[in-house]
Design a protein around this motif. Sequence first.
Motif, PDB file in Angstrom:
ATOM      1  N   GLU A 102      48.390  37.266  27.202  1.00 28.00           N
ATOM      2  CA  GLU A 102      47.744  38.444  27.787  1.00 28.00           C
ATOM      3  C   GLU A 102      48.553  38.957  28.974  1.00 28.00           C
ATOM      4  O   GLU A 102      49.477  38.290  29.459  1.00 28.00           O
ATOM      5  CB  GLU A 102      46.327  38.092  28.250  1.00 28.00           C
ATOM      6  CG  GLU A 102      46.272  37.007  29.295  1.00 28.00           C
ATOM      7  CD  GLU A 102      44.852  36.567  29.639  1.00 28.00           C
ATOM      8  OE1 GLU A 102      44.608  36.234  30.811  1.00 28.00           O
ATOM      9  OE2 GLU A 102      43.996  36.591  28.734  1.00 28.00           O
ATOM     10  N   LEU A 103      48.180  40.150  29.422  1.00 30.14           N
ATOM     11  CA  LEU A 103      48.843  40.767  30.562  1.00 30.14           C
ATOM     12  C   LEU A 103      48.688  39.896  31.797  1.00 30.14           C
ATOM     13  O   LEU A 103      47.608  39.408  32.106  1.00 30.14           O
ATOM     14  CB  LEU A 103      48.227  42.146  30.830  1.00 30.14           C
ATOM     15  CG  LEU A 103      48.554  42.809  32.184  1.00 30.14           C
ATOM     16  CD1 LEU A 103      50.026  43.246  32.232  1.00 30.14           C
ATOM     17  CD2 LEU A 103      47.629  44.005  32.430  1.00 30.14           C
ATOM     18  N   SER A 132      53.906  41.255  33.306  1.00 35.69           N
ATOM     19  CA  SER A 132      54.438  40.855  32.007  1.00 35.69           C
ATOM     20  C   SER A 132      53.389  40.996  30.921  1.00 35.69           C
ATOM     21  O   SER A 132      52.191  40.774  31.160  1.00 35.69           O
ATOM     22  CB  SER A 132      54.919  39.400  32.052  1.00 35.69           C
ATOM     23  OG  SER A 132      55.914  39.237  33.031  1.00 35.69           O
ATOM     24  N   VAL A 133      53.864  41.353  29.721  1.00 34.96           N
ATOM     25  CA  VAL A 133      52.991  41.534  28.561  1.00 34.96           C
ATOM     26  C   VAL A 133      53.573  40.749  27.386  1.00 34.96           C
ATOM     27  O   VAL A 133      54.778  40.856  27.121  1.00 34.96           O
ATOM     28  CB  VAL A 133      52.879  43.027  28.176  1.00 34.96           C
ATOM     29  CG1 VAL A 133      52.104  43.198  26.883  1.00 34.96           C
ATOM     30  CG2 VAL A 133      52.217  43.809  29.292  1.00 34.96           C
ATOM     31  N   VAL A 144      56.230  36.162  20.331  1.00 38.85           N
ATOM     32  CA  VAL A 144      57.653  35.990  20.028  1.00 38.85           C
ATOM     33  C   VAL A 144      58.541  36.353  21.222  1.00 38.85           C
ATOM     34  O   VAL A 144      59.723  36.024  21.237  1.00 38.85           O
ATOM     35  CB  VAL A 144      58.065  36.840  18.800  1.00 38.85           C
ATOM     36  CG1 VAL A 144      57.392  36.314  17.552  1.00 38.85           C
ATOM     37  CG2 VAL A 144      57.755  38.319  19.022  1.00 38.85           C
ATOM     38  N   ALA A 145      57.972  37.044  22.199  1.00 35.22           N
ATOM     39  CA  ALA A 145      58.737  37.446  23.381  1.00 35.22           C
ATOM     40  C   ALA A 145      57.776  37.864  24.480  1.00 35.22           C
ATOM     41  O   ALA A 145      56.567  38.042  24.238  1.00 35.22           O
ATOM     42  CB  ALA A 145      59.691  38.591  23.054  1.00 35.22           C
ATOM     43  N   VAL A 146      58.313  38.030  25.666  1.00 29.14           N
ATOM     44  CA  VAL A 146      57.540  38.556  26.796  1.00 29.14           C
ATOM     45  C   VAL A 146      58.303  39.740  27.378  1.00 29.14           C
ATOM     46  O   VAL A 146      59.505  39.638  27.663  1.00 29.14           O
ATOM     47  CB  VAL A 146      57.317  37.490  27.877  1.00 29.14           C
ATOM     48  CG1 VAL A 146      56.670  38.112  29.119  1.00 29.14           C
ATOM     49  CG2 VAL A 146      56.441  36.364  27.348  1.00 29.14           C
ATOM     50  N   PHE A 147      57.609  40.847  27.514  1.00 24.64           N
ATOM     51  CA  PHE A 147      58.177  42.045  28.138  1.00 24.64           C
ATOM     52  C   PHE A 147      57.798  42.009  29.606  1.00 24.64           C
ATOM     53  O   PHE A 147      56.611  42.006  29.953  1.00 24.64           O
ATOM     54  CB  PHE A 147      57.635  43.306  27.474  1.00 24.64           C
ATOM     55  CG  PHE A 147      58.324  44.577  27.893  1.00 24.64           C
ATOM     56  CD1 PHE A 147      59.206  45.208  27.032  1.00 24.64           C
ATOM     57  CD2 PHE A 147      58.119  45.137  29.148  1.00 24.64           C
ATOM     58  CE1 PHE A 147      59.870  46.374  27.402  1.00 24.64           C
ATOM     59  CE2 PHE A 147      58.767  46.295  29.531  1.00 24.64           C
ATOM     60  CZ  PHE A 147      59.644  46.913  28.656  1.00 24.64           C
ATOM     61  N   GLY A 148      58.808  41.962  30.477  1.00 30.69           N
ATOM     62  CA  GLY A 148      58.546  41.887  31.909  1.00 30.69           C
ATOM     63  C   GLY A 148      59.075  43.085  32.658  1.00 30.69           C
ATOM     64  O   GLY A 148      60.101  43.663  32.288  1.00 30.69           O
ATOM     65  N   VAL A 149      58.390  43.461  33.723  1.00 34.03           N
ATOM     66  CA  VAL A 149      58.780  44.609  34.547  1.00 34.03           C
ATOM     67  C   VAL A 149      58.794  44.189  36.006  1.00 34.03           C
ATOM     68  O   VAL A 149      57.789  43.703  36.532  1.00 34.03           O
ATOM     69  CB  VAL A 149      57.807  45.792  34.352  1.00 34.03           C
ATOM     70  CG1 VAL A 149      58.249  46.975  35.195  1.00 34.03           C
ATOM     71  CG2 VAL A 149      57.705  46.174  32.890  1.00 34.03           C
TER      72      VAL A 149
END
Length: 454
Positions: A102-103, A132-133, A144-149
């Motif tokens: 989760e976020l 991160s999402v 499968v991955a984490v999108f981070g900002v």
Amino acid sequence: MGEKSLLEERVLSPEEFVAGYQYITEYLKAGLPLCDVLKRALKYFEDQFVDSYCTIMLLNSKRTEFVNGTAYSLPDDMLEKFLHIRLFDGLGTFGAAAVRGELMVTPNVYNDKSWKTFSNVVEPYGLKSCWSVPVFKPGTSEVVAVFGVYSKYSRYPTQRELDTLAAYNELLGLIISNYKVHDCGDIQPLNQHQEDELDSKLLYAESIKTGLKNGDIFPYYQPVLTSDGQKLHGVEALARWEHPEKGLVPPIDFIDHAEEYDFIDWLDEVICRRACEDMKQLMDLTGKKFMLSVNISAVHIRKKDFAQRIETILHETGFPANYLSIEITETSLIENLKDVAVTFQHLKSLGVKISIDDFGTTYSSLNYLKYLPVDTIKLDKAFIHDVDKSPIDRRICKTIIQLGCDLNLDVIAEGVESTKHLTIIRDFGCDIYQGYYFSKPLTLEGWKDYLEQF
């Protein structure tokens, strides 16, 4: 209204989604490595988000650690410290997002105990917040991955940012899942053909940079005329590369590389500055005044300091702002219309004119006229080419010309190559022309000679 407010009020429209999808998947269709495909995606998201740096961190098959193949826009030495870290060893927001699915938001990494081990990694770069999402394998709950900002400001993500990422989460998951992964969790290495292709592209990009440093990339000038070619309206500066081995190289062979490897702003500014210097000297010498049109990449114009850079060039060259027209290709403007409008308003306040090239080639043409402070539309040469043969092209040309007249805009017909073209377009009410019928693009000396007839 400020730029940030405009960003936050936007809604992701269907046309924006399609444009983003096409942008993100362009490298995928070309068969490039996963890391390059993901870096392409990151460029899209960083253009959408406020003051942010993005990364996509891939998980191994056992979902225990982040692995090679990660894509990021931050310094290499920083993100490399995060690779092969077990998720349960305290990797702050990223690890939590992967484990919980989760976020996760850390508005200030220095106040978060889970970031204690890694705060010294982000501190040298002035990064303060992170969110991160998780990216899921489509149709499953498998991360499968984490999108981070990351951001240099202590802040939470905006709803716009969350909605944008949510819209493309499934696409990212599909892309990542469809690439083969070794049991160890690393992305499959490139084959020899892929390595050779990538090396060739990198070498070519470096050769373009060398051309810029050496002054081998400079403007040619194509006249823009009015009154059946009897009067001068202006001139368009067109980038050319005098390659030491290949000879004269057209822009189609190097502009895309400059955009892909993120030095298009350098190239644009070299051409703009040189053109302003050349035409200022020529105006002073001849006493003649005319419009100078300079092409600018949409990748460049989206940068926050773009208008300031143009202002600096005008100040340092002495070129009059009211004779400069910034020309943007219509197909490249489909994203961030309201953001682009802010930049355009800044340019307009300087006296600079705005021109939309290739007008009529996308379904969003009318939106550009609605939201952007446009002075000129350039009728795409694709419509002019068969205007003497195709009833459809004639109808399109007539409609666009009439629309421009109704909105009090200048309409320039590009690609005029014959007397038939000129006659038809003129009868439709267009009185500004450009094309080989009048002149091909000229060197500076050739342009000086051409100018003497007016």
